[in-house]
Design an enzyme around this catalytic site. Structure first.
Site, short mmCIF file in Angstrom:
data_model
loop_
_atom_site.label_atom_id
_atom_site.label_comp_id
_atom_site.label_asym_id
_atom_site.label_seq_id
_atom_site.Cartn_x
_atom_site.Cartn_y
_atom_site.Cartn_z
CG ASP A 153 -1.79 1.19 1.37
OD1 ASP A 153 -2.75 1.27 0.59
OD2 ASP A 153 -1.53 2.06 2.23
CD GLU B 15 -2.06 2.61 -3.78
OE1 GLU B 15 -3.06 3.27 -4.08
OE2 GLU B 15 -1.39 2.85 -2.75
#
Ligand code: QV4
Ligand code: CA
Length: 512
Positions: free
Chosen positions: A212, A248
């Protein structure tokens, strides 16, 4: 011997790019906000039998409980510790899920939030999913433990302490992303805590990680962490198998940070893919399907062997993280199925299918005021289980796009044509296109407002094939349209512009 050695070396340094999927599977599915118990059951009853290779699960670590608004989905992106308890379940349930999914050959990938802890304005107390105490004001997370010494603020030069300018790489990596307390990832102590968390997950049996907010971490800090990760658990994976890493990074161009800076660490999310495919299928900005002929690198995307692709994700389906009018979602089901169908037929990238829950949108000036709404929940705010209806769709407001016949069948199509070349392209110059995958599969779309009746070379062996969009092969018959391929490989396709799904797909495993 030399060749063998070379293969071993190449294998080692390309391993983190490989999702390590089993038995010919090629796609993963994001079961957003699902409970571990439901995922375990889904692996056994649906994913393995239908050729899905892996699941991206929501963050499994303890997070802040947010009550204003009431239990938004995004509270799970505000870590409190690395204990495995969340609204999806506790550690025992997590272990049971990983074991049962691995036992049927379905990999689990964890959404790892290692850039930050909870928001600076998150207060203090024990109102967390595991009951650990924390104090965001003092940057104190005793359940890790992290203290104020482990955060970045000293290195951030903006007045607010937040990222204010995405044109400045230092801000993007050293300041707070929307106020989230930013970890000092260059510190050996912090790296050690993260490595221990991820290695614990690997020992349980997970196959890799979505990192993330990778854009907000220095690529070198990520590498320092991933290079210390253990190999996958040999109970289910060949010894020496490296964890799959996908980072990401939202790179639509025009910012200080680009995807390519992360290629050394693993794959990267290609956000241009869904944004541009949405434009094409919605026919925005003068786009048309004929232009998809050189889809992939030809459109300025990253190299195929670095890309993780998807039509929508949990952020942009609700206007967060690079959301925009072009993004296709289940709310536009007819267009969405075409988009996902195209993605799964096309050879570019490792494909991720989104599986969502329903919420009621409330647009005010183009902004969805309900973009925060969490998963379907009971009155005590526990997450509702995923029930399965008689027709195999899901209940309790779980959308289960991955169970839509058209999408499920295209996941099987992708497995069937895996490794085959992109062949036999045809287009009408507008929004009717077709292409094949060697002699294994063929797909054709009519996204025009007029009907289509064409005879095309499919590249397939002669025979009768079941269209896997309008139906599928069941036993010795097709439940939908049948397509006859002649001895020369040609077939006639008729698609009404008002068809429920204006596309047809046939493949070697759906031949009568
Ligand atoms: C608020 C104010 C701030 C203030 C702060 C003070 O807006 O100005 O400084 O309080 O504490 C939520 C709220 C946000 C709030 C923040 C901190 O929406 O208003 O700040 O919490 O309390 C998800 C959501 C975010 C959410 C976050 C944490 O999308 O809205 O923030 O979770 O709960 C960029 C990044 C990319 C990111 C994308 C959304 O480059 O990395 O934005 N995507 C990933 C995840 C995403 C997640 C995060 C990153 C953060 O996919 O789901 O954000 O982990 O493009
Ligand atoms: Ca950071």
């Amino acid at each position: 011997m030399k060749l063998l050695l070379l293969l071993v070396v190449v294998g080692l340094c390309t391993a983190q790019y490989n999702p390590n999927l089993k038995s010919g599977a090629t796609s993963i599915v994001h079961l957003f906000e699902w409970r571990w118990a439901d995922i375990a059951a889904e692996c056994e009853r649906y994913l393995a039998p239908n050729g899905f290779g892996g699941v991206q699960v929501s963050p499994p670590n303890e997070n802040l409980i947010i009550t204003s608004p009431n239990r938004p989905w995004y509270e799970r992106y505000q870590p409190i510790s690395y204990k495995l308890c969340t609204r999806s379940g506790n550690e025992q349930q997590f272990r049971d899920m990983v074991t049962r999914c691995n036992n049927v050959g379905v990999n689990i990938y964890v959404d790892a939030i290692i850039n930050h802890m909870c928001g600076a304005g998150g207060g203090s107390g024990t109102s967390t999913t595991c009951g650990s105490s924390y104090n965001a004001n003092n940057k104190d997370f005793p359940a890790v433990p992290y203290s104020y010494l482990d955060f970045n603020d000293g290195k951030c030069s903006t007045a607010s302490g937040n990222i204010e300018n995405y044109g400045d790489a230092n801000q993007v990596r050293n300041c707070r992303l929307v106020g989230l307390l930013d970890l000092a990832l260059e510190k050996e102590y912090v790296r050690g805590k993260i490595v221990a968390y991820l290695n614990n997950l690997l020992s349980i049996g997970v196959a890799g990680f979505r990192l993330d907010a990778a854009k907000h971490m220095w690529p070198g800090d990520i590498l320092a962490i991933t290079s210390r990760l253990n190999n996958l658990n040999t109970q289910w994976f060949a010894s020496g198998t490296r964890p799959f890493i996908f980072q990401e990074v939202i790179d639509l161009g025009g910012e200080a940070i680009s995807s390519s800076q992360y290629f050394g660490n693993g794959r990267v999310t290609e956000f241009k893919y869904g944004a541009k495919l949405g434009n094409v299928i919605r026919k925005l900005n003068g786009e048309r399907m004929a232009y998809l002929k050189n889809w992939g690198e030809g459109w300025g995307f990253m190299s195929n062997d670095r890309a993780l692709v998807f039509v929508d994700n949990h952020d942009n389906q609700r206007g967060h993280g690079a959301g925009g009018a072009s993004i296709l979602t289940f709310f536009d089901a007819r267009l969405y199925k075409m988009g996902v169908g195209f993605m799964l037929a096309h050879p570019y990238g490792v494909t991720r299918v989104m599986s969502s829950y329903r919420w009621t949108r409330n647009f005010v000036n183009g902004q969805d005021k309900n973009d925060w709404i969490g998963p379907p929940s009971n009155s005590d705010m526990s997450t509702k289980s995923v029930t399965i209806n008689a027709d195999s769709t899901c209940g309790n407001d779980w959308v289960c796009e991955h169970r839509w016949r058209q999408i499920k069948n295209m996941v099987i199509f992708r497995n069937t044509v895996n490794g085959q070349a992109f062949t036999n392209w045809w287009d009408n110059g507008g929004n009717q296109i077709a292409f094949g995958r060697g002699n294994r599969g063929f797909i054709i779309f009519n996204n025009e407002s007029f009907n289509m009746d064409v005879t095309l070379n499919t590249g397939l062996p002669a025979g009768t094939y079941c269209d896997v969009i309008s139906g599928q092969k069941e036993g010795t018959r097709c439940t939908g349209t049948q397509i006859t391929v002649s001895s020369t490989g040609s077939a006639r396709f008729i698609i009404s512009s008002s068809a429920a799904d204006p596309f047809i797909a046939i493949h070697a495993n759906a031949k009568l």
